[in-house]
Design a protein around this motif. Structure first.
Motif, PDB file in Angstrom:
ATOM      1  N   VAL A  17      -1.553   0.387  -6.087  1.00 44.85           N
ATOM      2  CA  VAL A  17      -2.191  -0.557  -7.012  1.00 44.85           C
ATOM      3  C   VAL A  17      -1.147  -1.521  -7.551  1.00 44.85           C
ATOM      4  O   VAL A  17      -1.376  -2.725  -7.630  1.00 44.85           O
ATOM      5  CB  VAL A  17      -2.891   0.205  -8.157  1.00 44.85           C
ATOM      6  CG1 VAL A  17      -3.179  -0.729  -9.308  1.00 44.85           C
ATOM      7  CG2 VAL A  17      -4.183   0.818  -7.664  1.00 44.85           C
ATOM      8  N   SER A  18       0.046  -1.007  -7.898  1.00 44.01           N
ATOM      9  CA  SER A  18       1.043  -1.964  -8.389  1.00 44.01           C
ATOM     10  C   SER A  18       1.545  -2.854  -7.272  1.00 44.01           C
ATOM     11  O   SER A  18       2.037  -3.944  -7.544  1.00 44.01           O
ATOM     12  CB  SER A  18       2.214  -1.258  -9.074  1.00 44.01           C
ATOM     13  OG  SER A  18       2.242   0.089  -8.826  1.00 44.01           O
ATOM     14  N   ALA A  19       1.386  -2.416  -6.003  1.00 47.87           N
ATOM     15  CA  ALA A  19       1.865  -3.258  -4.902  1.00 47.87           C
ATOM     16  C   ALA A  19       0.847  -4.316  -4.513  1.00 47.87           C
ATOM     17  O   ALA A  19       1.179  -5.497  -4.437  1.00 47.87           O
ATOM     18  CB  ALA A  19       2.204  -2.391  -3.696  1.00 47.87           C
ATOM     19  N   VAL A  20      -0.411  -3.929  -4.290  1.00 44.10           N
ATOM     20  CA  VAL A  20      -1.359  -4.901  -3.732  1.00 44.10           C
ATOM     21  C   VAL A  20      -2.375  -5.409  -4.742  1.00 44.10           C
ATOM     22  O   VAL A  20      -3.258  -6.183  -4.383  1.00 44.10           O
ATOM     23  CB  VAL A  20      -2.109  -4.337  -2.495  1.00 44.10           C
ATOM     24  CG1 VAL A  20      -1.130  -3.909  -1.445  1.00 44.10           C
ATOM     25  CG2 VAL A  20      -3.030  -3.208  -2.878  1.00 44.10           C
ATOM     26  N   GLY A  21      -2.300  -4.965  -5.992  1.00 37.03           N
ATOM     27  CA  GLY A  21      -3.161  -5.583  -6.997  1.00 37.03           C
ATOM     28  C   GLY A  21      -4.145  -4.619  -7.613  1.00 37.03           C
ATOM     29  O   GLY A  21      -4.666  -3.726  -6.947  1.00 37.03           O
ATOM     30  N   GLY A  60      -4.783 -10.659   7.183  1.00 32.19           N
ATOM     31  CA  GLY A  60      -3.685 -11.188   6.371  1.00 32.19           C
ATOM     32  C   GLY A  60      -3.199 -10.174   5.345  1.00 32.19           C
ATOM     33  O   GLY A  60      -1.997  -9.975   5.163  1.00 32.19           O
ATOM     34  N   ARG A  61      -4.154  -9.501   4.713  1.00 30.97           N
ATOM     35  CA  ARG A  61      -3.775  -8.525   3.686  1.00 30.97           C
ATOM     36  C   ARG A  61      -3.033  -7.351   4.313  1.00 30.97           C
ATOM     37  O   ARG A  61      -2.053  -6.866   3.757  1.00 30.97           O
ATOM     38  CB  ARG A  61      -5.027  -8.004   2.985  1.00 30.97           C
ATOM     39  CG  ARG A  61      -5.569  -8.959   1.974  1.00 30.97           C
ATOM     40  CD  ARG A  61      -6.605  -8.271   1.140  1.00 30.97           C
ATOM     41  NE  ARG A  61      -5.994  -7.669  -0.046  1.00 30.97           N
ATOM     42  CZ  ARG A  61      -6.712  -7.132  -1.030  1.00 30.97           C
ATOM     43  NH1 ARG A  61      -8.018  -7.095  -0.931  1.00 30.97           N
ATOM     44  NH2 ARG A  61      -6.125  -6.615  -2.069  1.00 30.97           N
ATOM     45  N   ILE A  62      -3.553  -6.916   5.486  1.00 31.06           N
ATOM     46  CA  ILE A  62      -2.888  -5.790   6.140  1.00 31.06           C
ATOM     47  C   ILE A  62      -1.461  -6.173   6.513  1.00 31.06           C
ATOM     48  O   ILE A  62      -0.524  -5.399   6.336  1.00 31.06           O
ATOM     49  CB  ILE A  62      -3.676  -5.353   7.391  1.00 31.06           C
ATOM     50  CG1 ILE A  62      -5.055  -4.842   6.976  1.00 31.06           C
ATOM     51  CG2 ILE A  62      -2.926  -4.278   8.165  1.00 31.06           C
ATOM     52  CD1 ILE A  62      -5.942  -4.465   8.112  1.00 31.06           C
ATOM     53  N   ALA A  63      -1.309  -7.392   7.003  1.00 30.49           N
ATOM     54  CA  ALA A  63       0.020  -7.821   7.419  1.00 30.49           C
ATOM     55  C   ALA A  63       0.970  -7.903   6.225  1.00 30.49           C
ATOM     56  O   ALA A  63       2.163  -7.623   6.347  1.00 30.49           O
ATOM     57  CB  ALA A  63      -0.077  -9.188   8.102  1.00 30.49           C
ATOM     58  N   ARG A  64       0.433  -8.286   5.063  1.00 28.93           N
ATOM     59  CA  ARG A  64       1.326  -8.445   3.912  1.00 28.93           C
ATOM     60  C   ARG A  64       1.614  -7.129   3.209  1.00 28.93           C
ATOM     61  O   ARG A  64       2.603  -7.011   2.481  1.00 28.93           O
ATOM     62  CB  ARG A  64       0.690  -9.414   2.903  1.00 28.93           C
ATOM     63  CG  ARG A  64       1.003 -10.861   3.216  1.00 28.93           C
ATOM     64  CD  ARG A  64       0.649 -11.743   2.037  1.00 28.93           C
ATOM     65  NE  ARG A  64       1.374 -11.398   0.837  1.00 28.93           N
ATOM     66  CZ  ARG A  64       0.901 -11.570  -0.389  1.00 28.93           C
ATOM     67  NH1 ARG A  64      -0.307 -12.059  -0.553  1.00 28.93           N
ATOM     68  NH2 ARG A  64       1.623 -11.258  -1.439  1.00 28.93           N
ATOM     69  N   ALA A  65       0.707  -6.130   3.422  1.00 31.52           N
ATOM     70  CA  ALA A  65       0.803  -4.878   2.654  1.00 31.52           C
ATOM     71  C   ALA A  65       2.157  -4.175   2.780  1.00 31.52           C
ATOM     72  O   ALA A  65       2.745  -3.807   1.761  1.00 31.52           O
ATOM     73  CB  ALA A  65      -0.333  -3.941   3.041  1.00 31.52           C
ATOM     74  N   PRO A  66       2.677  -4.008   4.026  1.00 30.21           N
ATOM     75  CA  PRO A  66       3.951  -3.276   4.108  1.00 30.21           C
ATOM     76  C   PRO A  66       5.042  -3.927   3.279  1.00 30.21           C
ATOM     77  O   PRO A  66       5.819  -3.233   2.613  1.00 30.21           O
ATOM     78  CB  PRO A  66       4.295  -3.334   5.601  1.00 30.21           C
ATOM     79  CG  PRO A  66       3.013  -3.563   6.281  1.00 30.21           C
ATOM     80  CD  PRO A  66       2.183  -4.381   5.343  1.00 30.21           C
ATOM     81  N   GLU A  67       5.079  -5.245   3.290  1.00 33.79           N
ATOM     82  CA  GLU A  67       6.129  -5.946   2.546  1.00 33.79           C
ATOM     83  C   GLU A  67       5.987  -5.681   1.045  1.00 33.79           C
ATOM     84  O   GLU A  67       6.957  -5.371   0.357  1.00 33.79           O
ATOM     85  CB  GLU A  67       6.021  -7.443   2.846  1.00 33.79           C
ATOM     86  CG  GLU A  67       7.156  -8.254   2.299  1.00 33.79           C
ATOM     87  CD  GLU A  67       6.788  -9.731   2.209  1.00 33.79           C
ATOM     88  OE1 GLU A  67       5.958 -10.176   3.023  1.00 33.79           O
ATOM     89  OE2 GLU A  67       7.321 -10.398   1.305  1.00 33.79           O
ATOM     90  N   LEU A  68       4.733  -5.765   0.552  1.00 37.51           N
ATOM     91  CA  LEU A  68       4.485  -5.551  -0.882  1.00 37.51           C
ATOM     92  C   LEU A  68       4.870  -4.132  -1.282  1.00 37.51           C
ATOM     93  O   LEU A  68       5.521  -3.912  -2.308  1.00 37.51           O
ATOM     94  CB  LEU A  68       3.002  -5.799  -1.189  1.00 37.51           C
ATOM     95  CG  LEU A  68       2.551  -7.237  -1.083  1.00 37.51           C
ATOM     96  CD1 LEU A  68       1.045  -7.342  -1.247  1.00 37.51           C
ATOM     97  CD2 LEU A  68       3.253  -8.092  -2.135  1.00 37.51           C
ATOM     98  N   VAL A  69       4.455  -3.168  -0.455  1.00 31.82           N
ATOM     99  CA  VAL A  69       4.768  -1.771  -0.777  1.00 31.82           C
ATOM    100  C   VAL A  69       6.275  -1.573  -0.751  1.00 31.82           C
ATOM    101  O   VAL A  69       6.855  -0.915  -1.617  1.00 31.82           O
ATOM    102  CB  VAL A  69       4.059  -0.818   0.200  1.00 31.82           C
ATOM    103  CG1 VAL A  69       4.504   0.609  -0.044  1.00 31.82           C
ATOM    104  CG2 VAL A  69       2.562  -0.920   0.047  1.00 31.82           C
TER     105      VAL A  69
END
Lengths: 295, 459
Positions: free
Chosen positions: B326-330, A49-58
């Motif tokens: 860090v600012s992206a994933v916490g 789940g985290r890997i899948a969400r990571a690109p969007e967050l970045v």
């Protein structure tokens, strides 16, 4: 005639079985890579789940950075210049000291009882990352560019010293013997036997170290040791993304430029071809070309 | 047939004998002498620019004559007169300065140094067959540039420190000391004469050296790094021994209980970050490297595109990646650290590997293309086997780099032992920092030793 050839070809013996050895090695290598990887991934709380969400967050962060805030361009350039100065002075410190240490650590130049401890010292220095060195120097020299320069310079002595000694150990011994047999002193052997062989590579390593030091000095500001890192750290902390974007842009462009120029100079030094660069062009304006050698 | 080869002897008649080379000392001694001349001139002058220039000029003319660069009294006169005039101006400009030697003052004072530079350049040009007249101009500009940067340097440095700082801050016009004139004069003349003689010898390298010295002085002044400062601060190193020793290995955690393995656990996390970063980064780098090499790329747009991508990735330092992730994933998440290490490894591996692919043997590629292999097959069966040993060696090297890089990414909150380091650092717990540093240091050395041994076996 031709038909016999075809029948012979079709009657060729069955394909031999593939040997087991290479397959075993392949499996072994896969396991050697896979097991530490799985061990690592398990420890890092990485879930699908985290890997899948990571690109969007970045992507969210990156898109918040652009367009960057052009109003702080001047400030960022000032800070980047400070980082450049730190990197330059640190490289000069590293070059000067490592030049001496490089000779002392080369087994073909110094006796073993000197070379071995100097080598150990160099690798001991090298094992401290630059930032850790800077943290350790802060209680003595306080926050600021001075500490950062010292830390970077020290680390450069370690890395450049090793590279220099390796270059010196790799030289051709022939000219040295010739000079010794002609009665040359140790110093003249070094000047006319070692330096002409080793200097191009050593110089290229100095430039290469400068490229690395520019990146490292951009980072030093994070712990307050001068340069642009402090800016990026605080902008990201206070979530001023357009300003962080500008800072990042300045760093990227500077690093790319310096890499390009320094890389070109390094290639020119190593290849040893007559130059076509700006310095040589300037020389052409000032001096008449060397007359062609007479046959 | 003639008899055995006759032994012929050649005699050099006096007329054929080559002319003895012109008398000349080694040029760096001359450069040093000229430098000393202007340095000594600075001490004697006590601020009077004309005296500064006269003394320097006389010594410079003597040095030039010794080197065999000047044979006519007009040469010496030109050098002395130009120095006196130029430095007279320079000294006046420095004396008129308001609060400090900065930008405009340095520029004005530097203009004066055009004259001695031009005069010495002129003398050298007159006695060289190879130099063009433009060298006089280059020499003059070289001296003036050196002067500009040296004045800026001297301002940032402690050379002006003997003046009272309060007076400077109050905006009073304070007189510069003899030390100031001596130091600046020495360095300007040293660098300037270095440029002039570099033109004579015809060595771009010497021009580069003169330029580097100037830039180093300037850069050092801008960041407050001077020889004076180093020598005065070096005693502070014993503070380090007091603060850092002995290391404190365990300390109570937030609940007040003495914790178990509080240094080792984050160190293990650091290694996990490094392993994951190196593995994933090296895997992604594999296709990128083949695309970014002219040997194995599809077409030019792909080639330039992937090269640009590769360079941009490499242009961002590892800790900047860590901060962004860090600012992206916490905050405090090792996942961010792993992402940063992936980008870090990707950049280096793609660069190293694509350069290796550039150097492979083209024969096998052509052979498999001739048998009708697809692009992927060409790469897999003809290019890949050639670079595989290097790839493995690079991967180990990158793992080493990753260990070093991942111990610090925790400082910005990306997990691992750096987090611990930062926690203790901000509270000035230097003895605990020492313990952490020792753990980092030992692990880095151990891993490097293992990796170097394996790499030696492989390649």
């Amino acid at each position: 005639m031709s038909s016999t050839v075809t029948t012979q070809a079709s009657k060729s013996p069955p394909r031999p079985q593939a040997p087991v050895g290479p397959r075993l090695i392949r499996w072994g290598v896969t396991l050697i890579i896979l097991i530490p990887f799985i061990w690592g991934a398990l420890g890092l709380e990485i879930s699908p789940g985290r890997i899948a969400r990571a690109p969007e967050l970045v992507w969210n962060i990156v898109s918040a950075m652009f367009p960057p805030d052009w109003s702080i361009l001047g400030r960022s350039m000032d800070k980047m210049l400070e980082s450049l100065y730190i990197a330059w002075v640190a490289t000069i410190i590293g070059a000067m000291f490592s030049f001496v240490f490089g000779f002392l650590a080369a087994t073909n130049m110094a006796p073993r009882w000197i070379a071995t401890p100097i080598r150990a010292l160099l690798s001991a220095i090298r094992a401290f990352p630059e930032l850790v060195l800077a943290i350790m120097l802060i209680p003595a020299f306080g926050l600021g560019a001075f500490t950062g320069t010292l830390a970077l310079g020290l680390h450069s002595i370690g890395t450049l010293g090793k590279l220099t000694s390796e270059v010196i150990e790799g030289i051709d011994e022939g000219p040295l013997e010739a000079m010794k047999s002609a009665g040359g002193t140790k110093l003249s052997t070094i000047r006319f036997g070692v330096l002409p062989q080793a200097m191009p590579n050593i110089l290229a390593y100095w430039l290469y170290r400068f490229e690395i030091n520019v990146r490292a000095s951009a980072v030093l500001g994070i712990i307050g040791a001068g340069g642009i890192g402090a800016d990026l750290f605080s902008f990201l902390k206070f979530r001023d993304f357009p300003q962080a974007g500008m800072t990042l842009l300045v760093v990227m462009v500077t690093v790319l430029l310096i890499d390009g120029v320094s890389g070109a100079v390094r290639r020119r030094i190593i290849s040893g071809e007559p130059g076509k660069g700006p310095v040589s062009k300037l020389m052409g304006l000032v001096r008449t070309p060397r007359p062609a050698p007479q046959q | 047939m003639t008899g055995p080869a006759e032994i012929t002897t050649f005699e050099i008649t006096p007329s054929e004998r080559p002319a003895p080379p012109p008398r000349s000392g080694p040029f760096f001694v001359v450069v040093l002498l000229i430098g000393l001349g202007f340095g000594v001139g600075g001490i004697i002058s006590g601020g009077a620019g004309v005296v500064w220039g006269l003394t320097g000029g006389v010594l410079a003319a003597t040095a030039l004559r010794w080197r065999g660069q000047s044979s006519h009294p007009v040469d010496a006169l030109a050098v002395v007169f130009a120095s006196a005039l130029g430095l007279g101006w320079s000294g006046w400009a420095l004396g008129e300065r308001g609060s400090s030697v900065e930008g405009t003052t340095a520029l004005l004072a530097a203009v004066g140094w055009l004259l001695p530079g031009a005069a010495i350049g002129f003398v050298v040009w007159r006695h060289s067959r190879r130099l063009r007249l433009a060298s006089v101009l280059v020499s003059a500009v070289g001296w003036a540039l050196a002067a500009f940067f040296v004045f800026l340097w001297a301002e940032g440095l402690g050379a002006v420190e003997s003046l009272s700082r309060t007076a400077v801050q109050a905006g009073e016009i304070v007189e510069l000391t003899g030390t100031f004139y001596a130091t600046t004069g020495f360095f300007i003349a040293l660098i300037g004469a270095g440029v002039t003689f570099a033109l004579l010898v015809g060595s771009p390298a010497l021009v580069a050296v003169a330029g580097s010295i100037t830039f180093t002085l300037f850069a050092a002044s801008q960041i407050g790094f001077s020889l004076i400062k180093v020598t005065s601060e070096i005693d502070k190193l014993n503070i380090l021994a007091q603060e850092f020793w002995p290391p404190e290995w365990t300390w109570p955690n937030l609940t007040g209980q003495p914790a178990e393995n509080q240094i080792l656990e984050p160190m293990v996390e650091t290694m996990q970050i490094a392993v994951v970063g190196a593995t994933v980064g090296c895997l992604i780098a594999l296709p990128l490297a083949f695309l970014a090499s002219k040997m194995t790329t599809f077409n030019l747009p792909t080639f330039w595109g992937s090269r640009f991508f590769m360079n941009v990735i490499r242009a961002i330092p590892d800790l900047f990646y860590a901060m962004i992730f860090v600012s992206a994933v916490g905050f405090g998440s090792p996942f961010a650290g792993a992402l940063a290490m992936i980008m870090f490894s990707l950049g280096i591996m793609a660069k190293l590997l694509s350069e290796t692919v550039d150097g492979i043997e083209p024969g096998p590629l052509e052979a498999s293309r001739a048998t009708g292999a697809r692009h992927s097959q060409v790469v897999q069966y003809s290019a890949m086997p050639q670079v595989l040993p290097n790839y493995v060696a690079y991967a180990l090297y990158i793992f080493e780099l990753n260990i070093r890089a991942s111990v610090v990414i925790g400082i910005v909150g990306a997990g691992g032992i750096g987090r611990l380091l930062d926690e203790q650092r901000v509270f000035f717990q230097w003895d605990r920092v020492m313990a952490i540093v020792i753990v980092i240091w030992v692990s880095v050395i151990l891993i490097e030793a293992v990796s170097v041994t394996v790499r030696r076996r492989l390649v």
